[in-house]
Design a protein around this motif. Sequence first.
Motif, mmCIF file in Angstrom:
data_model
loop_
_atom_site.group_PDB
_atom_site.id
_atom_site.type_symbol
_atom_site.label_atom_id
_atom_site.label_comp_id
_atom_site.label_asym_id
_atom_site.label_seq_id
_atom_site.Cartn_x
_atom_site.Cartn_y
_atom_site.Cartn_z
ATOM 1 N N LYS A 145 60.080 -62.253 -34.787
ATOM 2 C CA LYS A 145 61.524 -62.425 -34.654
ATOM 3 C C LYS A 145 61.970 -63.810 -35.122
ATOM 4 N N GLY A 146 61.069 -64.787 -35.070
ATOM 5 C CA GLY A 146 61.351 -66.080 -35.674
ATOM 6 C C GLY A 146 62.286 -66.984 -34.908
ATOM 7 N N THR A 147 62.479 -66.731 -33.624
ATOM 8 C CA THR A 147 63.319 -67.611 -32.813
ATOM 9 C C THR A 147 62.467 -68.265 -31.732
ATOM 10 N N VAL A 148 62.950 -69.406 -31.242
ATOM 11 C CA VAL A 148 62.258 -70.114 -30.162
ATOM 12 C C VAL A 148 63.019 -69.895 -28.856
ATOM 13 N N PRO A 149 62.305 -70.037 -27.722
ATOM 14 C CA PRO A 149 60.902 -70.402 -27.587
ATOM 15 C C PRO A 149 59.979 -69.192 -27.714
ATOM 16 N N VAL A 150 58.726 -69.501 -28.014
ATOM 17 C CA VAL A 150 57.654 -68.507 -27.996
ATOM 18 C C VAL A 150 56.479 -69.142 -27.250
ATOM 19 N N LEU A 151 55.916 -68.415 -26.308
ATOM 20 C CA LEU A 151 54.744 -68.896 -25.584
ATOM 21 C C LEU A 151 53.593 -67.934 -25.866
ATOM 22 N N VAL A 152 52.561 -68.468 -26.508
ATOM 23 C CA VAL A 152 51.370 -67.681 -26.820
ATOM 24 C C VAL A 152 50.318 -68.000 -25.761
ATOM 25 N N LEU A 153 49.949 -67.001 -24.975
ATOM 26 C CA LEU A 153 49.004 -67.204 -23.884
ATOM 27 C C LEU A 153 47.569 -67.128 -24.398
ATOM 28 N N PRO A 154 46.634 -67.771 -23.687
ATOM 29 C CA PRO A 154 45.244 -67.785 -24.152
ATOM 30 C C PRO A 154 44.656 -66.388 -24.349
ATOM 31 N N GLU A 155 45.103 -65.418 -23.548
ATOM 32 C CA GLU A 155 44.574 -64.059 -23.690
ATOM 33 C C GLU A 155 45.285 -63.289 -24.802
ATOM 34 N N ALA A 156 46.062 -64.007 -25.627
ATOM 35 C CA ALA A 156 46.728 -63.478 -26.816
ATOM 36 C C ALA A 156 48.038 -62.761 -26.513
ATOM 37 N N ALA A 157 48.415 -62.645 -25.256
ATOM 38 C CA ALA A 157 49.742 -62.113 -24.946
ATOM 39 C C ALA A 157 50.792 -63.116 -25.421
ATOM 40 N N VAL A 158 51.967 -62.606 -25.778
ATOM 41 C CA VAL A 158 53.035 -63.450 -26.303
ATOM 42 C C VAL A 158 54.307 -63.210 -25.499
ATOM 43 N N LEU A 159 54.905 -64.287 -25.015
ATOM 44 C CA LEU A 159 56.197 -64.214 -24.336
ATOM 45 C C LEU A 159 57.253 -64.726 -25.314
ATOM 46 N N GLU A 160 58.203 -63.857 -25.647
ATOM 47 C CA GLU A 160 59.175 -64.173 -26.692
ATOM 48 C C GLU A 160 60.573 -64.465 -26.150
ATOM 49 N N GLN A 161 60.776 -64.334 -24.851
ATOM 50 C CA GLN A 161 62.091 -64.570 -24.260
ATOM 51 C C GLN A 161 62.022 -65.762 -23.314
ATOM 52 N N SER A 162 63.033 -66.599 -23.383
ATOM 53 C CA SER A 162 63.018 -67.822 -22.579
ATOM 54 C C SER A 162 62.921 -67.531 -21.084
ATOM 55 N N LEU A 163 63.646 -66.528 -20.611
ATOM 56 C CA LEU A 163 63.615 -66.222 -19.183
ATOM 57 C C LEU A 163 62.232 -65.740 -18.767
ATOM 58 N N ASP A 164 61.559 -64.975 -19.623
ATOM 59 C CA ASP A 164 60.199 -64.530 -19.312
ATOM 60 C C ASP A 164 59.250 -65.718 -19.194
ATOM 61 N N ILE A 165 59.443 -66.713 -20.057
ATOM 62 C CA ILE A 165 58.607 -67.921 -19.992
ATOM 63 C C ILE A 165 58.876 -68.676 -18.694
ATOM 64 N N MET A 166 60.143 -68.799 -18.315
ATOM 65 C CA MET A 166 60.487 -69.462 -17.060
ATOM 66 C C MET A 166 59.824 -68.769 -15.876
ATOM 67 N N LEU A 167 59.957 -67.448 -15.826
ATOM 68 C CA LEU A 167 59.405 -66.698 -14.700
ATOM 69 C C LEU A 167 57.877 -66.759 -14.690
ATOM 70 N N TRP A 168 57.268 -66.712 -15.858
ATOM 71 C CA TRP A 168 55.808 -66.818 -15.940
ATOM 72 C C TRP A 168 55.328 -68.135 -15.332
ATOM 73 N N ALA A 169 55.969 -69.231 -15.741
ATOM 74 C CA ALA A 169 55.553 -70.551 -15.258
ATOM 75 C C ALA A 169 55.783 -70.689 -13.753
ATOM 76 N N LEU A 170 56.948 -70.275 -13.292
ATOM 77 C CA LEU A 170 57.305 -70.481 -11.892
ATOM 78 C C LEU A 170 56.550 -69.534 -10.964
ATOM 79 N N ARG A 171 56.174 -68.370 -11.450
ATOM 80 C CA ARG A 171 55.376 -67.468 -10.614
ATOM 81 C C ARG A 171 53.939 -67.960 -10.486
#
Length: 218
Positions: A52-78
């Motif tokens: 999709k070419g937009t930021v942010p993108v979080l690439v996790l070590p297990e190769a999963a990719v979080l492409e939405q900012s809110l998903d990244i926020m929730l991932w970190a805070l959980r």
Amino acid sequence: MQHPSLPVLYSFRRCPYAMRARLALAASGEPCELREVVLKNKPAEMLAASPKGTVPVLVLPEAAVLEQSLDIMLWALRRNDPLRWLEPEAGTLDDMLALIATCDNDFKPQLDRYKYPGRFSELPENACESGSRFLSQLEARLAAGSQLFGTRATLADAAVMPFVRQFAMVDPAWFESQPWPQLRSWLAGWTGSQLFERAMRKYSPWVSGAAGVAYPPA
């Protein structure tokens, strides 16, 4: 090269979506490798992970990719939530997510029309008026507490603030003249905070093959 055990965050400092993700990562203390992106020259590695070419993108070590900012926020805070951003004093997590959805789905399109009137057929005055209704709702919330869901900062504050900041920067004198004293105080508190300073630290653009920056900064 990517550190094998750290997530990789592709980010662009001035993007409000990237800003909210960096705020949550800094608040949680979850370490990652930050790669600052030049949007006119997006790295192939980022596009391979997220076409999709937009930021942010979080690439996790297990190769999963979080492409939405809110998903990244929730991932970190959980994973780690020392400031209890997911536990509002007033309301629930679902209430916060509903307010964020209103910001993203209703307010953000009006912000774009207000900030970039040449891209749209609607008059910017109408976009300003429409966006102002959301800001008036925030003002009413902040009259009951210094943050959007009580007296403590939460996920909702960090998620909404970057967009309010953008709106305020379009015409600062006009924004200062509006009947939103609580909103202006809230915004100033956020943009003057140590957390915001850490999240907004400037980094050189990442170059393929180079190491990213350790984030969050000390």
